[in-house]
Design a protein around this motif. Structure first.
Motif, PDB file in Angstrom:
ATOM      1  N   VAL A 240       0.831  -1.202   0.000  1.00 16.76           N
ATOM      2  CA  VAL A 240       0.000   0.000   0.000  1.00 16.76           C
ATOM      3  C   VAL A 240       0.871   1.260   0.000  1.00 16.76           C
ATOM      4  O   VAL A 240       0.620   2.220  -0.737  1.00 16.76           O
ATOM      5  N   LEU A 241       1.918   1.260   0.829  1.00 17.07           N
ATOM      6  CA  LEU A 241       2.790   2.423   0.932  1.00 17.07           C
ATOM      7  C   LEU A 241       3.984   2.372  -0.023  1.00 17.07           C
ATOM      8  O   LEU A 241       4.804   3.282  -0.037  1.00 17.07           O
TER       9      LEU A 241
ATOM     10  N   MET B 186      -4.932   5.950  10.425  1.00 15.63           N
ATOM     11  CA  MET B 186      -4.122   5.380   9.354  1.00 15.63           C
ATOM     12  C   MET B 186      -4.836   5.519   8.005  1.00 15.63           C
ATOM     13  O   MET B 186      -4.248   6.006   7.024  1.00 15.63           O
ATOM     14  N   ALA B 187      -6.075   5.104   7.938  1.00 15.97           N
ATOM     15  CA  ALA B 187      -6.815   5.141   6.674  1.00 15.97           C
ATOM     16  C   ALA B 187      -6.972   6.563   6.161  1.00 15.97           C
ATOM     17  O   ALA B 187      -6.724   6.846   4.981  1.00 15.97           O
ATOM     18  N   SER B 188      -7.366   7.473   7.037  1.00 14.51           N
ATOM     19  CA  SER B 188      -7.694   8.838   6.631  1.00 14.51           C
ATOM     20  C   SER B 188      -6.459   9.647   6.279  1.00 14.51           C
ATOM     21  O   SER B 188      -6.423  10.346   5.252  1.00 14.51           O
TER      22      SER B 188
ATOM     23  N   TRP C 188      -4.232   4.054  -0.371  1.00  7.33           N
ATOM     24  CA  TRP C 188      -5.594   3.577  -0.071  1.00  7.33           C
ATOM     25  C   TRP C 188      -5.526   2.202   0.597  1.00  7.33           C
ATOM     26  O   TRP C 188      -5.012   1.253   0.031  1.00  7.33           O
ATOM     27  N   HIS C 189      -6.075   2.101   1.826  1.00 10.13           N
ATOM     28  CA  HIS C 189      -6.146   0.829   2.543  1.00 10.13           C
ATOM     29  C   HIS C 189      -7.537   0.225   2.327  1.00 10.13           C
ATOM     30  O   HIS C 189      -8.510   0.644   2.946  1.00 10.13           O
ATOM     31  N   ASP C 190      -7.622  -0.750   1.440  1.00 10.34           N
ATOM     32  CA  ASP C 190      -8.915  -1.351   1.099  1.00 10.34           C
ATOM     33  C   ASP C 190      -9.651  -1.901   2.318  1.00 10.34           C
ATOM     34  O   ASP C 190     -10.880  -1.804   2.413  1.00 10.34           O
ATOM     35  N   ASN C 191      -8.904  -2.487   3.248  1.00 12.25           N
ATOM     36  CA  ASN C 191      -9.532  -3.120   4.401  1.00 12.25           C
ATOM     37  C   ASN C 191     -10.020  -2.118   5.450  1.00 12.25           C
ATOM     38  O   ASN C 191     -10.675  -2.508   6.420  1.00 12.25           O
TER      39      ASN C 191
END
Length: 339
Positions: free
Chosen positions: A207-208, A280-282, A291-294
């Motif tokens: 993701v990163l 983390m997501a925001s 973008w963290h799908d989970n």
């Protein structure tokens, strides 16, 4: 970033970023009505700028009224309208005989531009806005955002404290859990990461877009790192306790997984895990375009205070952190990755 016309979170991430708003205002060079140190626009002015009918603007105000009002749109009536008329007497954009007047702040003016799908000018504006936002964040973050978490004043103290908790965890795993060192550290760390932010180390790296030599923990926000540290410390305690209860028999990975699952389900951990997932997501969407799908359900707009925390006056210059704390950071970088 996602399409601004469909994502209210993406729109608000732009509108809450005061540093980007200033750059956008300077770049666009739009002329509004200067009133009490604000730039205001009437419905007529907004419609003319975007090349649409006033009725289109009013329809969007009706459909997205709550969002637009939150970003500075208001209906001027009574004494406030009287004051506005007196201030702009003779201005064709402020009708003399109207009893109410829709007024847009600069934020609301941009907000409606991010919503309009009928306007080619609005489409062009959205593209320019995104370019300016990305450039502003990168510039104020020192050229990149992979380690933007280090600009938080709380990060370094949290990282130092977490190193001690990590040692408690690795020592407990080393002594009381069966298996080869590298394998069991990696497996248990992944179980903890899954419990806290629903991704193992490999998924997080993807993701990163991290390189093999880059440590996952060094990219975590202070609040996420603190949650991980609390989790590791709790797991270490339970591992040692279970080892003693088992007659000094080493635990299996499955037994450790049960400990982690129980801790993740504990009511006392729920607010900390929720906070870690949300931040983390925001923040990764807003700052890293990651973008963290989970974690989609935890997405929210980043606040103005958070922008100030990482790219504003409340943040710490990344280069200064490296220089002032070179030895501490060197020690952190040399710590075992154990992922």
């Amino acid at each position: 970033m996602n399409d601004l016309t469909v994502s209210s979170i993406e729109r608000q991430n732009v509108l809450n970023n005061n540093y980007a708003l200033q750059a956008i205002q300077e770049n666009l060079n739009v002329n509004g009505l200067s009133f009490h140190n604000q730039m205001l626009f009437t419905t007529k002015m907004v419609a003319e700028f975007y090349g649409v009918d006033e009725r289109t603007i009013k329809r969007y105000v009706h459909e997205h009224g709550e969002e637009l009002r939150a970003n500075g749109y208001f209906l001027s009536t009574g004494n406030s309208l009287k004051e506005l008329k007196l201030h702009f007497v003779g201005d064709i954009n402020v009708p003399k005989f109207t009893r109410q007047l829709g007024v847009f702040s600069f934020r609301a003016f941009l907000n409606i531009g991010m919503l309009l799908t009928e306007s080619q000018k609005a489409k062009q504006l959205r593209s320019r806005i995104l370019d300016i936002v990305i450039a502003t964040i990168n510039s104020r973050a020192g050229g990149g955002t992979k380690y933007i978490n280090w600009r938080d004043r709380d990060y370094l103290p949290t990282a130092i404290k977490s190193e001690n908790y990590r040692k408690n965890f690795t020592q407990a795993v080393g002594k009381y859990v069966d298996g080869t060192p590298n394998y069991k550290y990696e497996q248990i760390t992944d179980l903890i990461y899954k419990a806290v932010f629903k991704e193992n180390a490999k998924e997080y790296r993807e993701v990163l877009r991290l390189q093999n030599e880059e440590n996952v923990r060094h990219t975590l926000y202070a609040e996420v790192l603190l949650c991980i540290s609390a989790f590791e410390n709790g797991v270490a305690h339970q591992i040692e306790k279970r080892y003693s209860e088992n007659g000094n028999k080493q635990l299996t990975i499955e037994e450790v997984k049960t400990i982690i699952d129980d801790l993740a389900a504990a009511p006392m951990m729920e607010p900390f895990i929720h906070d870690a997932r949300t931040k983390m997501a925001s923040r990764d969407v807003a700052f890293r375009d990651a973008w963290h799908d989970n974690l989609t359900e935890y997405l929210r707009a980043v606040t103005s205070d958070e922008f100030d925390k990482f790219i504003g006056d409340a943040s710490i210059n990344f280069d200064n952190i490296l220089e002032a704390n070179r030895e501490v950071l060197k020690r952190l970088k040399q710590a075992d990755d154990d992922e």
